[in-house]
Write an enzyme that holds these catalytic residues in place. Structure first.
Site, PDB file in Angstrom:
ATOM      1  N   ASP A  22       0.869  -1.183   0.000  1.00  0.00           N
ATOM      2  CA  ASP A  22       0.000   0.000   0.000  1.00  0.00           C
ATOM      3  C   ASP A  22       0.901   1.227   0.000  1.00  0.00           C
ATOM      4  O   ASP A  22       2.107   1.134   0.260  1.00  0.00           O
ATOM      5  CB  ASP A  22      -0.905  -0.010   1.240  1.00  0.00           C
ATOM      6  CG  ASP A  22      -1.860   1.188   1.302  1.00  0.00           C
ATOM      7  OD1 ASP A  22      -2.284   1.665   0.233  1.00  0.00           O
ATOM      8  OD2 ASP A  22      -2.153   1.649   2.411  1.00  0.00           O
ATOM      9  N   SER A  23       0.304   2.369  -0.248  1.00  0.00           N
ATOM     10  CA  SER A  23       1.071   3.606  -0.177  1.00  0.00           C
ATOM     11  C   SER A  23       1.427   3.971   1.261  1.00  0.00           C
ATOM     12  O   SER A  23       2.279   4.821   1.494  1.00  0.00           O
ATOM     13  CB  SER A  23       0.283   4.753  -0.818  1.00  0.00           C
ATOM     14  OG  SER A  23      -0.948   4.941  -0.143  1.00  0.00           O
ATOM     15  N   GLY A  44      -2.970   8.902  -4.206  1.00  0.00           N
ATOM     16  CA  GLY A  44      -4.163   9.460  -4.855  1.00  0.00           C
ATOM     17  C   GLY A  44      -3.948  10.800  -5.535  1.00  0.00           C
ATOM     18  O   GLY A  44      -4.717  11.183  -6.411  1.00  0.00           O
ATOM     19  N   CYS A  84      -4.412  -1.040  -2.010  1.00  0.00           N
ATOM     20  CA  CYS A  84      -4.523   0.397  -2.258  1.00  0.00           C
ATOM     21  C   CYS A  84      -5.481   0.584  -3.419  1.00  0.00           C
ATOM     22  O   CYS A  84      -5.292  -0.022  -4.479  1.00  0.00           O
ATOM     23  CB  CYS A  84      -3.147   0.977  -2.592  1.00  0.00           C
ATOM     24  SG  CYS A  84      -3.148   2.673  -3.225  1.00  0.00           S
ATOM     25  N   THR A 105      -6.102   3.295  -5.307  1.00  0.00           N
ATOM     26  CA  THR A 105      -5.516   4.012  -6.440  1.00  0.00           C
ATOM     27  C   THR A 105      -4.620   3.095  -7.261  1.00  0.00           C
ATOM     28  O   THR A 105      -4.710   3.038  -8.495  1.00  0.00           O
ATOM     29  CB  THR A 105      -4.712   5.228  -5.950  1.00  0.00           C
ATOM     30  OG1 THR A 105      -5.569   6.095  -5.203  1.00  0.00           O
ATOM     31  CG2 THR A 105      -4.126   5.995  -7.121  1.00  0.00           C
ATOM     32  N   GLU A 118      -6.379   8.060  10.793  1.00  0.00           N
ATOM     33  CA  GLU A 118      -4.963   8.096  11.144  1.00  0.00           C
ATOM     34  C   GLU A 118      -4.721   8.726  12.518  1.00  0.00           C
ATOM     35  O   GLU A 118      -3.692   8.472  13.145  1.00  0.00           O
ATOM     36  CB  GLU A 118      -4.172   8.816  10.061  1.00  0.00           C
ATOM     37  CG  GLU A 118      -4.168   8.060   8.744  1.00  0.00           C
ATOM     38  CD  GLU A 118      -2.994   8.408   7.852  1.00  0.00           C
ATOM     39  OE1 GLU A 118      -2.239   9.327   8.176  1.00  0.00           O
ATOM     40  OE2 GLU A 118      -2.844   7.725   6.813  1.00  0.00           O
ATOM     41  N   CYS A 155     -12.089   2.927   0.386  1.00  0.00           N
ATOM     42  CA  CYS A 155     -10.750   3.342   0.816  1.00  0.00           C
ATOM     43  C   CYS A 155     -10.353   2.420   1.947  1.00  0.00           C
ATOM     44  O   CYS A 155     -11.172   2.123   2.834  1.00  0.00           O
ATOM     45  CB  CYS A 155     -10.747   4.795   1.287  1.00  0.00           C
ATOM     46  SG  CYS A 155      -9.181   5.324   2.049  1.00  0.00           S
ATOM     47  N   HIS A 192      -8.682   2.963   4.486  1.00  0.00           N
ATOM     48  CA  HIS A 192      -8.744   3.589   5.804  1.00  0.00           C
ATOM     49  C   HIS A 192     -10.124   3.436   6.446  1.00  0.00           C
ATOM     50  O   HIS A 192     -10.256   3.465   7.668  1.00  0.00           O
ATOM     51  CB  HIS A 192      -8.449   5.096   5.696  1.00  0.00           C
ATOM     52  CG  HIS A 192      -7.003   5.442   5.571  1.00  0.00           C
ATOM     53  ND1 HIS A 192      -6.251   5.122   4.474  1.00  0.00           N
ATOM     54  CD2 HIS A 192      -6.170   6.110   6.412  1.00  0.00           C
ATOM     55  CE1 HIS A 192      -5.017   5.583   4.639  1.00  0.00           C
ATOM     56  NE2 HIS A 192      -4.944   6.176   5.807  1.00  0.00           N
TER      57      HIS A 192
END
Length: 281
Positions: free
Chosen positions: A18-19, A51, A81, A83, A161, A197, A199
């Site tokens: 993932d990023s 993104g 991810c 994106t 986060e 997403c 997250h």
């Protein structure tokens, strides 16, 4: 491929990238679905977010990050991810034709297409994912008659986060995003809401509280884990004798201490900085 070679391949870990740390929700779902498997997770934290980058840049980053995992030896790649799943999956499949590659978008699209009796589907995601229309494209390929409404929910990323995953403040933000989105459907109610997403699953409880009754919530982390499990079984790549207690090795391209601190929120268990290996891309 000989039986010895097949068994050797099946014993390799699953690579996940993932990023950043959001993809740890996918790893968490994978660990729950496949508790005996081993995993390598790489978060490209030095270059997040993906993104905001061009498709060509994201595709290049994805090739660089997956090379680290492939060089370690993996039997399957998971693009955790949205994106990167949208723009990099074909290039990765071409670069590594001998390794199955699973993204997060197609499993989520399949799940909501199957669970939407009237074809009314809402999607929340980051701006980049919404702008790229990846979920719309994937869903309409399966349900051409579907009615789809999307909304970027960027503040959810920051809340996740920070570890602010529940409470009246989070529910107020959820209502701010979801109330106008629900209003785009007849009766103010879609069949499904897709968490587009990685997250967002940690905010699922607060999001559910603001949804009309009867709207199903599609978690792309869980649906991806189901797809990976099916892919391993179909290809005969399940780890021999795997029952529980699989291992995880973590890699990050920047600041292992922050990766560990924020990553605990998404992984749902303690994560020590010394367990995260810094890699230079």
């Amino acid at each position: 491929m000989s039986s010895d070679s097949s068994a050797s391949t099946a014993s390799l870990p699953i690579g996940v990238f993932d990023s950043g740390v959001g993809g740890l929700t996918v790893l968490r779902a994978l660990k729950n679905a496949l508790p005996g498997e081993d995993f390598l997770y790489l978060g490209d934290t030095a270059r997040l977010p993906y993104g905001t980058k061009s498709g060509a840049t994201v595709a290049r980053y994805a090739l660089q990050t997956t090379k680290v995992l492939v060089d370690q030896g993996v039997k399957l790649l998971v693009i955790a991810c949205n994106t990167a799943s949208a723009v990099a999956l074909p290039g990765l499949a071409q670069a590594y034709p001998h390794i199955p590659v699973v993204g997060v978008i197609e499993p989520g699209a399949r799940a909501c297409a199957a669970q939407a009796p009237h074809g009314r589907i809402a999607v929340i995601a980051t701006r980049g994912t919404v702008r790229g229309a990846a979920y719309q494209t994937a869903i309409l390929r399966l349900r051409p008659e579907a009615t789809i409404a999307t909304r970027p929910a960027q503040v959810f990323v920051a809340l996740a986060e920070e570890g602010w995953t529940e409470g009246p403040e989070v529910e107020a933000v959820a209502a701010r995003y979801l109330t106008p989105l629900m209003a785009e459907f007849p009766g103010g109610k879609p069949d499904c809401l897709v968490l587009g997403c990685t997250h967002f699953p940690v905010l699922a409880q607060a999001i559910r509280k603001t949804l009309p009754e009867g709207v199903c919530l599609v978690d792309s982390a869980e649906t991806t884990a189901e797809s990976v499990a099916a892919e391993l079984t179909e290809r005969g790549l399940r780890k021999p004798g795997a029952r529980a207690g699989g291992s995880v090795r973590f890699f990050a391209t920047d600041d292992p201490q922050r990766f560990a601190k924020v990553g605990e929120i998404f992984l749902g268990e303690p994560l020590a900085p010394e367990d995260v290996t810094l890699v230079d891309l």
